[in-house]
Scaffold this motif. Structure first.
Motif, mmCIF file in Angstrom:
data_model
loop_
_atom_site.group_PDB
_atom_site.id
_atom_site.type_symbol
_atom_site.label_atom_id
_atom_site.label_comp_id
_atom_site.label_asym_id
_atom_site.label_seq_id
_atom_site.Cartn_x
_atom_site.Cartn_y
_atom_site.Cartn_z
ATOM 1 N N LEU A 128 9.003 -0.893 6.115
ATOM 2 C CA LEU A 128 8.550 -2.249 6.397
ATOM 3 C C LEU A 128 7.971 -2.388 7.800
ATOM 4 C CD1 LEU A 128 11.341 -4.426 4.706
ATOM 5 C CD2 LEU A 128 9.144 -3.667 3.775
ATOM 6 N N SER A 129 8.177 -1.385 8.658
ATOM 7 C CA SER A 129 7.575 -1.419 10.002
ATOM 8 C C SER A 129 6.103 -0.999 9.963
ATOM 9 C CB SER A 129 8.353 -0.511 10.956
ATOM 10 O OG SER A 129 8.216 0.853 10.582
ATOM 11 N N THR A 130 5.672 -0.422 8.845
ATOM 12 C CA THR A 130 4.260 -0.078 8.661
ATOM 13 C C THR A 130 3.602 -1.229 7.909
ATOM 14 O OG1 THR A 130 4.697 2.297 8.627
ATOM 15 C CG2 THR A 130 2.662 1.555 7.602
ATOM 16 N N ILE A 131 2.661 -1.914 8.570
ATOM 17 C CA ILE A 131 2.104 -3.150 8.020
ATOM 18 C C ILE A 131 1.285 -2.907 6.760
ATOM 19 C CG2 ILE A 131 0.706 -5.183 8.526
ATOM 20 C CD1 ILE A 131 3.326 -4.917 10.137
ATOM 21 N N ASP A 166 0.860 -1.188 0.000
ATOM 22 C CA ASP A 166 0.000 0.000 0.000
ATOM 23 C C ASP A 166 0.896 1.238 0.000
ATOM 24 O OD1 ASP A 166 -2.157 -1.701 0.247
ATOM 25 O OD2 ASP A 166 -2.575 -1.234 2.346
ATOM 26 N N THR A 167 0.482 2.281 -0.711
ATOM 27 C CA THR A 167 1.318 3.477 -0.781
ATOM 28 C C THR A 167 0.515 4.729 -0.474
ATOM 29 O OG1 THR A 167 0.926 3.807 -3.150
ATOM 30 C CG2 THR A 167 2.794 2.429 -2.543
ATOM 31 N N THR A 171 4.656 -8.227 0.073
ATOM 32 C CA THR A 171 5.212 -8.628 1.368
ATOM 33 C C THR A 171 6.496 -9.429 1.180
ATOM 34 O OG1 THR A 171 3.675 -10.505 1.308
ATOM 35 C CG2 THR A 171 3.044 -8.610 2.674
ATOM 36 N N GLU A 172 6.614 -10.103 0.046
ATOM 37 C CA GLU A 172 7.825 -10.875 -0.250
ATOM 38 C C GLU A 172 8.809 -10.072 -1.098
ATOM 39 O OE1 GLU A 172 8.312 -13.729 1.251
ATOM 40 O OE2 GLU A 172 6.331 -13.468 2.159
ATOM 41 N N SER A 173 8.318 -9.439 -2.151
ATOM 42 C CA SER A 173 9.231 -8.769 -3.091
ATOM 43 C C SER A 173 9.930 -7.563 -2.464
ATOM 44 C CB SER A 173 8.486 -8.348 -4.356
ATOM 45 O OG SER A 173 7.450 -7.427 -4.059
ATOM 46 N N LEU A 174 9.260 -6.842 -1.563
ATOM 47 C CA LEU A 174 9.920 -5.701 -0.927
ATOM 48 C C LEU A 174 11.051 -6.165 -0.008
ATOM 49 C CD1 LEU A 174 6.888 -3.360 -0.143
ATOM 50 C CD2 LEU A 174 8.607 -3.093 -1.937
ATOM 51 N N LYS A 175 10.864 -7.303 0.644
ATOM 52 C CA LYS A 175 11.947 -7.872 1.460
ATOM 53 C C LYS A 175 13.135 -8.236 0.568
ATOM 54 C CE LYS A 175 8.967 -9.832 5.047
ATOM 55 N NZ LYS A 175 8.434 -11.099 5.610
#
Length: 369
Positions: A286-289, A254-255, A348-352
């Motif tokens: 990444l701390s913002t869910i 989400d942006t 959730t995976e690709s940003l990591k």
């Protein structure tokens, strides 16, 4: 021979005046009518410049904050680290309060604080010099980041494409190139002949005042449209891709971007047009869910009903809702373009994975030096 008139792109959006120890910015509230350069030394003036959008755009705010906190550190008169750090934290918290939604503000200030803590055994003048070096480095990094985002973004489009953008994620929002406009500028250099549609972006008109201004100055084919016209130009087949910047990316993709971005995303989804978010990794939190956890700044009613009018355009006393940003849900986004590659769903995976690439690149860089 007549001297060539300076383009807005010939000015630094945000810079450090080494000789006068000042933050130098273009006052973007005066554009496009006049180009006024501000030289700021006082913390209150720097805070106001960020709050009043004289300097704006997540990357530019981060650079301004880094320079601002360095200038503040120069004014702390003590030889004791504990006292220095206490005053530094006060200045950091003060600057951080100027704009709550753009994560780059706190990111840059936290990075500067890390410099202080890593060098606590050094003298105060040495710490201040390290802060100076870090502020300069943050500014130089922004140029590389934006250019690299542009290179990745350019792989997503073709010569002659129609591109739509919302708000201003251009050079005026960064040090150089911009984020969402970086593919446009690099494409211009390669002769891609893009056709750009720039939403006005109510209520502060950053698209009409800033984006169209800088793109026109650079020779790009740009057309201003009202915010409620984006679906119409998409329906006509004039838009092949949407590029926008953002002020914060949540872990799920989400942006948060300038108010109205979510409406552009919904229209693009309806007409099968990919919407890309151009986001430096410094903007990814990444701390913002999710977007539900992003604090949305609300601004004065006067911006909606008075700012651009000779007389108020709404009845006296009417209620006004003026959020500066809205959240675009991750399922409306085709990709998030960063300086370390393009993230795709599931975010959730690709940003990591993007951050893993960043960590590996930084480790390799440290090894080389």
């Amino acid at each position: 021979m007549e001297e060539k008139k300076k383009s807005i792109l010939d000015y630094d959006t945000v810079a450090l005046d080494e000789e006068n120890h000042a933050l130098v910015i273009i006052d973007q509230t005066q554009l496009p009518y006049q180009t006024e350069i501000l030289s700021l030394t006082k913390q209150e003036d720097i805070w106001n410049a960020i709050y009043l959008l004289q300097v704006r755009g997540a990357p530019a705010i981060g650079v301004a904050a880094a320079i601002g906190i360095y200038l503040s550190a120069r004014e702390i008169k003590t030889a004791d680290f504990t006292d220095f750090y206490q005053e530094f934290q006060k200045a950091k918290d003060y600057l951080d309060s100027a704009r709550p939604t753009a994560v780059n503000l706190s990111w840059a200030l936290n990075r500067m604080e890390e410099v202080v803590l890593k060098n606590k055994e050094k003298t105060i003048p040495e710490i201040v010099e390290r802060l100076h070096q870090e502020a300069v480095e943050i500014r130089e990094e922004d140029i590389w980041v934006c250019k690299t985002i542009g290179e990745y973004g350019l792989t997503l489009v073709n010569p002659g494409d129609g591109l739509l953008t919302h708000c201003n994620a251009g050079q005026l929002a960064t040090v150089k190139y911009g984020t969402a406009t970086a593919p446009m500028y690099l494409g211009q250099e390669k002769g891609y002949h893009f056709r750009i549609f720039s939403d006005e972006t109510r209520p502060l008109l950053q698209g009409a005042r800033l984006t169209s201004f800088e793109l026109k100055e650079s020779g790009l084919d740009v057309t201003v449209i009202c915010d409620n016209m984006s679906a119409s130009v998409m329906r006509k087949g004039w838009v092949n891709a949407v590029f926008v910047g953002c002020d914060r990316v949540a872990a799920n993709g989400d942006t948060a971007n300038k108010i109205g971005t979510s409406m552009v995303a919904l229209a693009a989804k309806r007409y099968g047009i990919p919407m890309y978010i151009c986001a430096p990794t410094s903007t990814i939190d990444l701390s913002t869910i999710s977007g539900e956890d992003i604090h949305i700044e609300e601004r004065p009613a006067e911006e909606v009903v008075e700012m651009w009018y000779e007389k108020p355009m709404a009845p006296d006393g009417v209620k006004v809702f003026n959020p500066a940003f809205d959240v675009t849900d991750h399922d409306l986004i085709a990709g998030i373009v960063t300086e370390y590659g393009i993230a795709r769903a599931p975010y959730t995976e690709s940003l990591k994975e993007i951050f893993k690439k960043k960590e590996e690149a930084l480790k390799a860089e440290e090894k080389d030096t």
